[in-house]
Design an enzyme around this catalytic site. Structure first.
Site, PDB file in Angstrom:
ATOM      1  N   GLY A  44       0.735  -1.264   0.000  1.00 16.12           N
ATOM      2  CA  GLY A  44       0.000   0.000   0.000  1.00 16.12           C
ATOM      3  C   GLY A  44       0.759   1.305   0.000  1.00 16.12           C
ATOM      4  N   CYS A  74      -5.663  -7.416  -6.631  1.00 21.08           N
ATOM      5  CA  CYS A  74      -5.045  -6.437  -5.746  1.00 21.08           C
ATOM      6  C   CYS A  74      -5.249  -5.074  -6.401  1.00 21.08           C
ATOM      7  CB  CYS A  74      -3.553  -6.748  -5.619  1.00 21.08           C
ATOM      8  SG  CYS A  74      -2.621  -5.549  -4.653  1.00 21.08           S
ATOM      9  N   CYS A 185      -9.945  -2.239  -1.670  1.00 20.73           N
ATOM     10  CA  CYS A 185      -8.770  -3.078  -1.410  1.00 20.73           C
ATOM     11  C   CYS A 185      -9.313  -4.463  -1.114  1.00 20.73           C
ATOM     12  CB  CYS A 185      -7.994  -2.535  -0.214  1.00 20.73           C
ATOM     13  SG  CYS A 185      -6.726  -3.676   0.407  1.00 20.73           S
TER      14      CYS A 185
END
Ligand code: DGL
Length: 259
Positions: A44, A74, A185
């Protein structure tokens, strides 16, 4: 590569299992190879170029496994590398994660939509383009889910600590009247029980985009004529760049995710 070759699904860690379970549900004859990097998770807040390199190494590994289609499960890797991956591995079909801003903007009654995602997804072009396209008359509030990925990776998604983290992240969205919260996410749907507790009674819908991504996989398999034979017994395999211990956690979480 044959029709019975597996579909590859990749994430930085355990989060993509929320997509894996939807693909498995919709396509019960298809074999799946899941690669959870693990070694470099979380992605991230890493620089974009580094994420692109990691995503390339992972997709390269799934290609070497003979996958007939790959899902980049992802959002962060999709935002950093999807165009590059599609160009490099063409004509292999590669499905990426779409931030579910469109359904949220269509469904909102309050005109305020919240998006939770990693920092790198939120500052990427993909998100900016989607928000600009569908969020014209809607206020789109974005908040990074600080600590969310770490909680899921540590199997601590149903703890008071997780609840405090989620509450802090959505507080402002709720105060500003958001009635749709998009999970941008793939780790975040594991926090769904906590999220639903936190937003209970506020008239908020939490949107998990993984069923839509699984439907896109079905569509692409059909477009490319790539469905496995109807009498096929599917195989489910798991890979990681981390050690044996991570691999067993991955397998365990996958089984748990089926409910
Ligand atoms: N599951 C990844 C995503 O969808 C998490 C990224 C990370 O490792 O931070 O963005």
């Amino acid at each position: 590569m044959t029709l019975n070759s597996p579909i590859g699904i990749y994430d930085s860690g355990l989060g993509g299992l929320t997509v894996w379970r939807e693909v498995r549900r919709l396509l019960p004859r298809e074999s799946l190879v899941y690669l959870g990097d693990g070694k470099h998770c979380p992605y991230g807040s890493r620089p974009r170029a580094e994420i692109a390199r990691l995503a390339d190494a992972a997709v390269g590994r799934l290609v070497a496994e003979g996958c007939k289609l790959i899902v980049v499960a992802c959002n962060t890797a999709t935002a950093a590398a999807i165009d590059l991956l599609r160009a490099k591995y063409a004509p292999l079909p590669i499905v990426g994660m779409e931030p579910a801003v469109k359904p949220a903007c269509l469904a909102t009654r309050s005109g305020v939509v919240g998006v939770l995602a990693t920092e790198r997804s939120l500052d990427g072009d993909l998100f900016r383009r989607t928000a600009a396209r569908y969020g014209r008359n809607v206020e789109v509030l974005t908040v990074p889910g600080r600590g969310f990925v770490e909680l899921v990776e540590a199997d601590r998604e149903d703890t008071p600590e997780a609840e405090a983290c989620v509450r802090a992240a959505v507080e402002e969205m709720l105060a500003r009247g958001a009635d749709q919260i998009v999970l941008g996410c793939t780790h975040y749907p594991f926090l769904m029980p906590v999220l639903e507790r936190v937003v209970a009674g506020r008239g908020v819908t939490v949107i998990d985009p993984s069923p839509a991504v699984a439907r896109r996989v079905v569509q692409l398999l059909d477009e490319h004529g790539l469905r496995a034979a109807a009498d096929r017994e599917p195989q489910y395999r798991f890979l990681t760049f981390a050690g044996e211990q991570y691999l067993s956690r991955l397998e365990k979480k996958a089984m748990q995710s089926l409910g």
